[in-house]
Design a protein around this motif. Structure first.
Motif, short mmCIF file in Angstrom:
data_model
loop_
_atom_site.label_atom_id
_atom_site.label_comp_id
_atom_site.label_asym_id
_atom_site.label_seq_id
_atom_site.Cartn_x
_atom_site.Cartn_y
_atom_site.Cartn_z
N PHE A 24 8.04 58.43 135.96
CA PHE A 24 6.85 59.17 135.53
C PHE A 24 6.16 58.47 134.36
CE2 PHE A 24 8.94 62.63 137.84
CZ PHE A 24 7.86 63.16 138.53
N VAL A 25 6.96 57.92 133.43
CA VAL A 25 6.38 57.19 132.29
C VAL A 25 5.56 56.01 132.80
CG1 VAL A 25 6.91 55.78 130.26
CG2 VAL A 25 8.15 57.91 130.64
N CYS A 26 6.12 55.25 133.75
CA CYS A 26 5.41 54.09 134.31
C CYS A 26 4.13 54.52 135.01
CB CYS A 26 6.32 53.35 135.29
SG CYS A 26 7.70 52.48 134.54
N VAL A 27 4.21 55.59 135.80
CA VAL A 27 3.04 56.07 136.54
C VAL A 27 1.94 56.53 135.57
CG1 VAL A 27 2.18 57.87 138.08
CG2 VAL A 27 4.32 56.70 138.61
N PHE A 28 2.33 57.28 134.55
CA PHE A 28 1.34 57.78 133.59
C PHE A 28 0.67 56.63 132.83
CE2 PHE A 28 3.82 61.99 133.43
CZ PHE A 28 2.97 62.58 134.35
N GLN A 29 1.47 55.63 132.44
CA GLN A 29 0.89 54.47 131.75
C GLN A 29 -0.06 53.70 132.66
OE1 GLN A 29 4.58 52.54 130.15
NE2 GLN A 29 3.45 52.61 128.23
N TYR A 30 0.34 53.53 133.91
CA TYR A 30 -0.48 52.80 134.89
C TYR A 30 -1.78 53.54 135.17
CZ TYR A 30 -1.68 50.57 139.38
OH TYR A 30 -2.31 49.92 140.40
N SER A 31 -1.74 54.87 135.05
CA SER A 31 -2.90 55.68 135.42
C SER A 31 -4.10 55.48 134.49
CB SER A 31 -2.52 57.17 135.45
OG SER A 31 -2.30 57.67 134.14
N LEU A 32 -3.88 55.03 133.27
CA LEU A 32 -4.99 54.91 132.32
C LEU A 32 -6.05 53.94 132.82
CD1 LEU A 32 -3.24 54.90 128.80
CD2 LEU A 32 -3.96 56.83 130.21
N GLN A 33 -5.66 52.74 133.18
CA GLN A 33 -6.61 51.76 133.70
C GLN A 33 -7.20 52.22 135.02
OE1 GLN A 33 -4.68 47.95 133.86
NE2 GLN A 33 -4.95 47.55 131.69
N LEU A 34 -6.38 52.85 135.86
CA LEU A 34 -6.84 53.29 137.17
C LEU A 34 -7.91 54.37 137.04
CD1 LEU A 34 -6.41 52.95 140.22
CD2 LEU A 34 -4.69 54.76 140.09
N ILE A 35 -7.68 55.35 136.15
CA ILE A 35 -8.65 56.43 135.95
C ILE A 35 -9.97 55.86 135.41
CG2 ILE A 35 -9.17 58.47 134.53
CD1 ILE A 35 -6.16 59.16 134.70
N SER A 36 -9.88 54.94 134.45
CA SER A 36 -11.10 54.34 133.91
C SER A 36 -11.90 53.61 134.99
CB SER A 36 -10.75 53.36 132.77
OG SER A 36 -10.39 54.06 131.60
N LEU A 37 -11.21 52.85 135.83
CA LEU A 37 -11.89 52.12 136.90
C LEU A 37 -12.52 53.08 137.92
CD1 LEU A 37 -9.49 49.11 137.60
CD2 LEU A 37 -11.73 49.04 136.51
N MET A 38 -11.86 54.21 138.17
CA MET A 38 -12.40 55.19 139.11
C MET A 38 -13.73 55.76 138.58
SD MET A 38 -8.89 57.17 140.19
CE MET A 38 -9.75 58.51 141.02
N PHE A 39 -13.80 56.03 137.28
CA PHE A 39 -15.03 56.54 136.70
C PHE A 39 -16.12 55.47 136.70
CE2 PHE A 39 -12.53 60.11 135.24
CZ PHE A 39 -13.45 61.15 135.18
N VAL A 40 -15.74 54.23 136.38
CA VAL A 40 -16.71 53.14 136.38
C VAL A 40 -17.23 52.90 137.80
CG1 VAL A 40 -17.03 50.66 135.98
CG2 VAL A 40 -15.73 52.01 134.35
N GLY A 41 -16.37 53.08 138.79
CA GLY A 41 -16.76 52.87 140.18
C GLY A 41 -17.87 53.78 140.66
#
Length: 464
Positions: A24-41
């Motif tokens: 869960f720690v890895c997933v949550f950390q990974y999600s930061l860049q992913l969420i930002s890219l989703m909004f930029v998209g």
């Protein structure tokens, strides 16, 4: 035999108790860049291209380097905790924090002047301009990320994982709100997405610092700032350098794969498909990474405690769990192989190509689970230098040349590129397996004793 049957489930229970939260720690950390890219998209194709290019570059030159340097603490902190040298956990962590903070200075300069570097790499000028702007707004997150990775290793070595799950989970929730507020409501565009990452990283870091400062769980391991941490920086760097190479030699391969895909005929299709495949591998990597983190902690703890038999048992359990995870991931992808591409796109040509790639991707996730488990063994034992040589040989002497020849000479295109990655993973697994089977665990425990000043091997731990 009876003791063995009792010891294996007990060790598996300990590792699963650690692995679950760390996933869960890895997933949550990974999600930061992913969420930002989703909004930029949702803003503009050019802005998404610039942010994606910047994300790829800052990972390769910054975040992955910090990840590699901090992984030396898997050895130092884990073995110190096992040896009951509790005060040394704080000392080693402070040394790492200082080293990583200093390392962020040249990284910041590179990020600030990213555009000329990208132009040398023959990237589009307009996209490179946007990538440089995005990277500049990410610079404040560098030092936070370095400190955060050290803190996570410090807590992980003590088997303190649930506070990290809570902190990273709250951070992901905050990040989602910040991206919505900055990007959509305040109209900051993709600058807002980068600023959100900076704030989220600092928020996560501050939460865990407060936990360490006030929690009774860390009173013996964090006793305040120590001058000794300054004196052991050279010792830290001697292990941090090969640790960084071990991590970066692997992660850089994926970036090279993307660049090579851009040189193939019909580059847009090839790059899109390869990106989906690599993102799939990245998503599925989260589970074995949790197993790897748990394994490195348990192995380093037992070696530090001078218990070679228990350490070897931990190695066996780690690899068994990695094998089971790999099988489950392979089976899952093969069940979804005809529809998986639709989760990423509705373009029929891309979905059809992804379907052709899925058997190779599924095979790679199985092998990658095994090699990720072995990486945890290497960190727990302090084998980072060996790991760096293995990764250099498997990826750069075999994997990448095989990818190039398959893709460009035999015209296998994206499938050829990914087959090279599979070959590299297989070589990694074979090499790590050979090293592990030939290891003398009594000697490894003695090395840990010298490394941390522990009590060494106890007579009852020696095999009879």
């Amino acid at each position: 035999m009876g003791l063995w049957k009792k010891a294996v489930p007990e060790e598996a229970k300990k590792q699963l108790w650690l692995a679950g939260p760390m996933i869960f720690v890895c997933v949550f950390q990974y999600s930061l860049q992913l969420i930002s890219l989703m909004f930029v998209g949702h803003l503009d194709v050019l802005l998404l291209a610039g942010a994606s290019l910047a994300t790829s570059f800052v990972n390769a030159t910054g975040f992955h380097v910090l990840m590699g340097m901090s992984s030396a603490l898997d050895t130092f902190c884990g073995q110190a905790y096992g040896a009951k040298q509790f005060d040394m956990l704080g000392v080693h962590t402070q040394s790492a924090m200082l080293a990583l903070t200093l390392a962020t200075i040249p990284m910041s300069i590179i990020w600030a002047y990213l555009k000329p570097i990208l132009l040398v790499l023959h990237q589009d000028k307009t996209i490179a301009t946007q990538a440089q702007l995005y990277a500049r707004y990410l610079i404040p997150s560098l030092s936070a990320n370095g400190l955060l990775r050290c803190i996570i290793k410090f807590l992980q070595a003590q088997n303190i994982v649930f506070p990290m799950v809570l902190a990273t989970g709250l951070t992901s929730l905050l990040h989602l709100i910040l991206c919505w507020a900055f990007v959509q409501k305040l109209g900051l565009g993709f600058k807002g997405a980068a600023i959100a990452i900076c704030i989220s990283n600092w928020f996560n870091t501050i939460l865990l610092v407060l936990y360490i400062w006030f929690s009774p769980s860390c009173k013996t391991t964090w006793t305040g700032f120590s001058r000794e941490s300054l004196h052991i920086i050279p010792k830290f760097l001697r292990l941090a350098f090969p640790s960084t190479l071990m991590v970066c030699l692997e992660s850089w391969t994926f970036e090279i794969m993307v660049l090579l895909s851009g040189a193939l005929p019909d580059a847009t299709l090839q790059t899109s498909v390869l990106s989906i495949c690599l993102n799939t591998s990245g998503i599925f990597w989260m589970i074995p990474s949790g197993v790897s983190a748990a394994g490195s902690t348990r192995i380093s703890n037992e070696l530090g405690a001078g218990s070679p038999k228990a350490a070897y048992l931990a190695v066996q359990v780690t690899m068994f769990l990695a094998f089971i995870v790999g099988l489950l991931e392979f089976a899952s992808l093969m069940l979804l192989w005809k529809v998986w591409g639709r989760a990423f796109t509705n373009v029929h040509e891309v979905v059809k190509y992804v379907t052709l790639m899925m058997p190779i991707v599924a095979s790679s996730t199985f092998i990658d689970s095994l090699q990720t488990g072995f990486q945890g063994v290497a960190r727990g034992c302090g084998w980072q230098k060996i790991g760096a040589f293995i990764n250099l040989g498997s990826y750069y002497l075999l994997g990448l040349p095989f990818s190039f020849v398959s893709a460009f000479v035999f015209h296998m295109k994206g499938q050829g590129l990914f087959l090279g990655l599979v070959i590299a993973l297989i070589v990694q697994v074979v090499c790590f397996l050979f090293i592990t089977l030939r290891a003398n665990w009594e000697k490894e425990a003695n090395k840990a004793e010298k490394r941390v000043g522990g009590r060494g091997i106890q007579l009852e731990d020696l095999p009879r």
